[in-house]
Motif scaffolding. Structure first.
Motif, PDB file in Angstrom:
ATOM      1  N   TYR A 168       0.860  -1.195   0.000  1.00 30.43           N
ATOM      2  CA  TYR A 168       0.000   0.000   0.000  1.00 30.43           C
ATOM      3  C   TYR A 168       0.890   1.235   0.000  1.00 30.43           C
ATOM      4  N   PHE A 169       0.569   2.155  -0.871  1.00 26.62           N
ATOM      5  CA  PHE A 169       1.355   3.380  -0.938  1.00 26.62           C
ATOM      6  C   PHE A 169       0.927   4.335   0.172  1.00 26.62           C
ATOM      7  N   PRO A 170       1.813   5.216   0.574  1.00 25.15           N
ATOM      8  CA  PRO A 170       1.450   6.143   1.651  1.00 25.15           C
ATOM      9  C   PRO A 170       0.203   6.950   1.292  1.00 25.15           C
ATOM     10  N   ALA A 171      -0.590   7.230   2.310  1.00 21.64           N
ATOM     11  CA  ALA A 171      -1.772   8.064   2.107  1.00 21.64           C
ATOM     12  C   ALA A 171      -1.335   9.463   1.692  1.00 21.64           C
ATOM     13  N   THR A 172      -2.200  10.131   0.990  1.00 26.86           N
ATOM     14  CA  THR A 172      -1.917  11.526   0.660  1.00 26.86           C
ATOM     15  C   THR A 172      -2.838  12.403   1.504  1.00 26.86           C
ATOM     16  N   GLU A 173      -2.665  13.686   1.411  1.00 24.63           N
ATOM     17  CA  GLU A 173      -3.522  14.618   2.149  1.00 24.63           C
ATOM     18  C   GLU A 173      -4.989  14.392   1.801  1.00 24.63           C
ATOM     19  N   GLU A 174      -5.222  14.080   0.545  1.00 27.35           N
ATOM     20  CA  GLU A 174      -6.611  14.003   0.088  1.00 27.35           C
ATOM     21  C   GLU A 174      -7.209  12.607   0.182  1.00 27.35           C
ATOM     22  N   GLU A 175      -6.377  11.592   0.254  1.00 25.61           N
ATOM     23  CA  GLU A 175      -6.921  10.264   0.008  1.00 25.61           C
ATOM     24  C   GLU A 175      -6.175   9.200   0.790  1.00 25.61           C
ATOM     25  N   ASP A 176      -6.921   8.348   1.496  1.00 20.51           N
ATOM     26  CA  ASP A 176      -6.252   7.324   2.301  1.00 20.51           C
ATOM     27  C   ASP A 176      -6.914   5.955   2.177  1.00 20.51           C
ATOM     28  N   ASN A 177      -7.679   5.752   1.129  1.00 17.32           N
ATOM     29  CA  ASN A 177      -8.341   4.463   0.991  1.00 17.32           C
ATOM     30  C   ASN A 177      -7.387   3.425   0.412  1.00 17.32           C
ATOM     31  N   GLY A 178      -7.153   2.355   1.187  1.00 13.01           N
ATOM     32  CA  GLY A 178      -6.312   1.266   0.687  1.00 13.01           C
ATOM     33  C   GLY A 178      -7.166   0.226  -0.005  1.00 13.01           C
ATOM     34  N   ILE A 179      -8.091  -0.338   0.735  1.00 15.99           N
ATOM     35  CA  ILE A 179      -9.103  -1.235   0.171  1.00 15.99           C
ATOM     36  C   ILE A 179     -10.432  -0.849   0.808  1.00 15.99           C
ATOM     37  N   SER A 180     -11.422  -0.639  -0.010  1.00 15.69           N
ATOM     38  CA  SER A 180     -12.754  -0.275   0.499  1.00 15.69           C
ATOM     39  C   SER A 180     -13.343  -1.409   1.327  1.00 15.69           C
ATOM     40  N   ALA A 181     -14.313  -1.076   2.113  1.00 16.51           N
ATOM     41  CA  ALA A 181     -15.005  -2.068   2.943  1.00 16.51           C
ATOM     42  C   ALA A 181     -15.506  -3.216   2.072  1.00 16.51           C
ATOM     43  N   HIS A 182     -15.254  -4.415   2.528  1.00 19.39           N
ATOM     44  CA  HIS A 182     -15.691  -5.585   1.773  1.00 19.39           C
ATOM     45  C   HIS A 182     -15.686  -6.805   2.671  1.00 19.39           C
ATOM     46  N   GLU A 183     -16.290  -7.867   2.177  1.00 20.86           N
ATOM     47  CA  GLU A 183     -16.147  -9.173   2.805  1.00 20.86           C
ATOM     48  C   GLU A 183     -15.402 -10.050   1.794  1.00 20.86           C
ATOM     49  N   ASP A 184     -14.592 -10.962   2.281  1.00 21.05           N
ATOM     50  CA  ASP A 184     -13.940 -11.894   1.367  1.00 21.05           C
ATOM     51  C   ASP A 184     -14.984 -12.928   0.934  1.00 21.05           C
ATOM     52  N   GLY A 185     -14.906 -13.312  -0.324  1.00 18.95           N
ATOM     53  CA  GLY A 185     -15.935 -14.216  -0.858  1.00 18.95           C
ATOM     54  C   GLY A 185     -15.639 -15.688  -0.618  1.00 18.95           C
ATOM     55  N   ASN A 186     -14.472 -15.963  -0.049  1.00 18.47           N
ATOM     56  CA  ASN A 186     -13.963 -17.347   0.020  1.00 18.47           C
ATOM     57  C   ASN A 186     -14.357 -18.048   1.315  1.00 18.47           C
ATOM     58  N   CYS A 187     -13.520 -18.977   1.756  1.00 18.06           N
ATOM     59  CA  CYS A 187     -13.776 -19.708   3.013  1.00 18.06           C
ATOM     60  C   CYS A 187     -13.078 -19.029   4.185  1.00 18.06           C
ATOM     61  N   GLY A 215      -3.604  -0.328   9.799  1.00 13.75           N
ATOM     62  CA  GLY A 215      -4.507   0.189   8.765  1.00 13.75           C
ATOM     63  C   GLY A 215      -5.659  -0.745   8.462  1.00 13.75           C
ATOM     64  N   LEU A 216      -5.492  -2.033   8.818  1.00  5.89           N
ATOM     65  CA  LEU A 216      -6.610  -2.968   8.615  1.00  5.89           C
ATOM     66  C   LEU A 216      -7.643  -2.717   9.706  1.00  5.89           C
ATOM     67  N   ARG A 238      -5.064   3.621   4.458  1.00  4.22           N
ATOM     68  CA  ARG A 238      -3.621   3.827   4.302  1.00  4.22           C
ATOM     69  C   ARG A 238      -3.080   4.819   5.318  1.00  4.22           C
ATOM     70  N   LYS A 239      -1.833   4.592   5.700  1.00  7.14           N
ATOM     71  CA  LYS A 239      -1.131   5.451   6.663  1.00  7.14           C
ATOM     72  C   LYS A 239      -0.124   6.307   5.894  1.00  7.14           C
ATOM     73  N   PRO A 240       0.554   7.215   6.589  1.00  5.75           N
ATOM     74  CA  PRO A 240       1.498   8.078   5.856  1.00  5.75           C
ATOM     75  C   PRO A 240       2.731   7.335   5.331  1.00  5.75           C
ATOM     76  N   VAL A 241       2.873   6.083   5.674  1.00  5.88           N
ATOM     77  CA  VAL A 241       4.033   5.307   5.185  1.00  5.88           C
ATOM     78  C   VAL A 241       3.556   4.066   4.422  1.00  5.88           C
ATOM     79  N   HIS A 242       4.467   3.465   3.683  1.00 10.58           N
ATOM     80  CA  HIS A 242       4.134   2.234   2.970  1.00 10.58           C
ATOM     81  C   HIS A 242       3.684   1.143   3.946  1.00 10.58           C
ATOM     82  N   ARG A 243       2.764   0.323   3.498  1.00  7.14           N
ATOM     83  CA  ARG A 243       2.367  -0.839   4.304  1.00  7.14           C
ATOM     84  C   ARG A 243       2.462  -2.081   3.422  1.00  7.14           C
TER      85      ARG A 243
END
Ligand code: AKG
Ligand code: FE2
Length: 276
Positions: free
Chosen positions: A131-150, A161-162, A206-211
């Motif tokens: 995950y790239f560092p968040a910017t001033e305007e944007e910090d979405n890494g992965i939108s809210a979701h459920e995993d479809g698997n088991c 960040g999780l 996302r946080k201000p640093v790489h994850r």
């Protein structure tokens, strides 16, 4: 899920098919504003800079993912790391089988039921996410979701960040704990258990640093028929809450959410697509 109109990474991995090529799966990812992936539940709190659904969303790089060990096709693992990645994959597979047995017991299923039902491991895969560092305007890494698997196993670094949505609609950080592995149940278990067990709604801010994280998807074969088990329906006099479906069909619908994002959030396919 966090909101009915959220921004997410357009080309983030979503299925085993997308991961069978040996290159960063989202090397040219841009943040796009489009419907999110989870259930329409409104959380009470949102991270301050989250721009889900915002018109201000800038086109910045949010994350990349590499398939390290796919069941089909090639891998992106550098030769120098091949052995350790394969060892890791083997251990995660063993862990998946073990957790599946524990689930079998928790669900009070006949001994060995899930082991037999989900015995083919060819749809599992391990992905490396950056995950790239968040910017001033944007910090979405992965939108809210459920995993479809088991079952999904997440090994994250110390950045954090999780977040997981609790029943009160609050986002709870899954704080990094060294040496720990996060276990998420997916939609398949939710359906089999007729909603007795829930697939966790989660997201990455996302946080201000790489994850970095490693995510192991303990799946089920694409041809498998998924429906609420008799132990959670007929045998206890409860109506099935889902109609049955072939796993691959659901995976393809989820993939289509990404390749052809519906204009209306309510048209994004979730497991509720099969709800009765
Ligand atoms: O990177 C993480 O911590 C979670 C990733 C995730 O939720 C996913 O790939 O489905
Ligand atoms: Fe996930």
């Amino acid at each position: 899920m966090a909101s009915s109109a959220s921004s997410t990474t357009a080309c983030r991995h979503t299925s085993w098919r997308a991961r069978s090529s040996c290159r960063p799966l989202s090397s040219r990812c841009r943040t796009t504003t489009r419907p999110g992936l989870g259930r329409p539940r409104a959380p009470k709190h949102r991270s301050p800079r989250a721009t889900r659904g915002s018109r201000r969303t800038r086109r910045t790089r949010t994350s990349t993912s590499w398939c390290l060990v796919p069941s089909l096709g090639s891998t992106c693992t550098p030769p120098s790391h091949q052995d350790s990645v394969e060892e890791c994959y083997t251990k995660l597979t063993e862990l998946g089988l073990l957790v599946q047995e524990v689930l079998n017991e928790c669900m009070d299923l006949p001994p060995g039921f899930l082991t037999d039902y989900n015995s083919d491991r060819s749809f599992d895969f391990l992905a490396a996410l950056r995950y790239f560092p968040a910017t001033e305007e944007e910090d979405n890494g992965i939108s809210a979701h459920e995993d479809g698997n088991c079952i999904t196993f997440v090994i994250q670094d110390g950045v954090g960040g999780l977040e997981v949505l609790n029943d009160d609609g609050d986002w709870v950080p899954a704080e990094p704990v060294e040496g720990s592995i996060i276990v998420n149940l997916g939609d398949v278990i939710q359906v089999l258990s007729n909603n007795k067990l829930k697939s966790a709604t989660h997201r990455v801010v996302r946080k201000p640093v790489h994850r970095h994280s490693f995510v192991f998807f303990f799946n089920i074969h694409g041809a498998k028929w998924i429906e609420p088990l008799p132990e959670f329906t007929a045998k206890i006099g409860e109506a099935a809450r889902y109609r049955g479906f072939v796993y691959n069909e659901y995976m393809q619908l989820r993939m289509r959410n990404k390749t052809h994002p519906p204009a209306r959030p309510e048209d994004v396919v979730h497991i509720t697509h099969y709800a009765i």
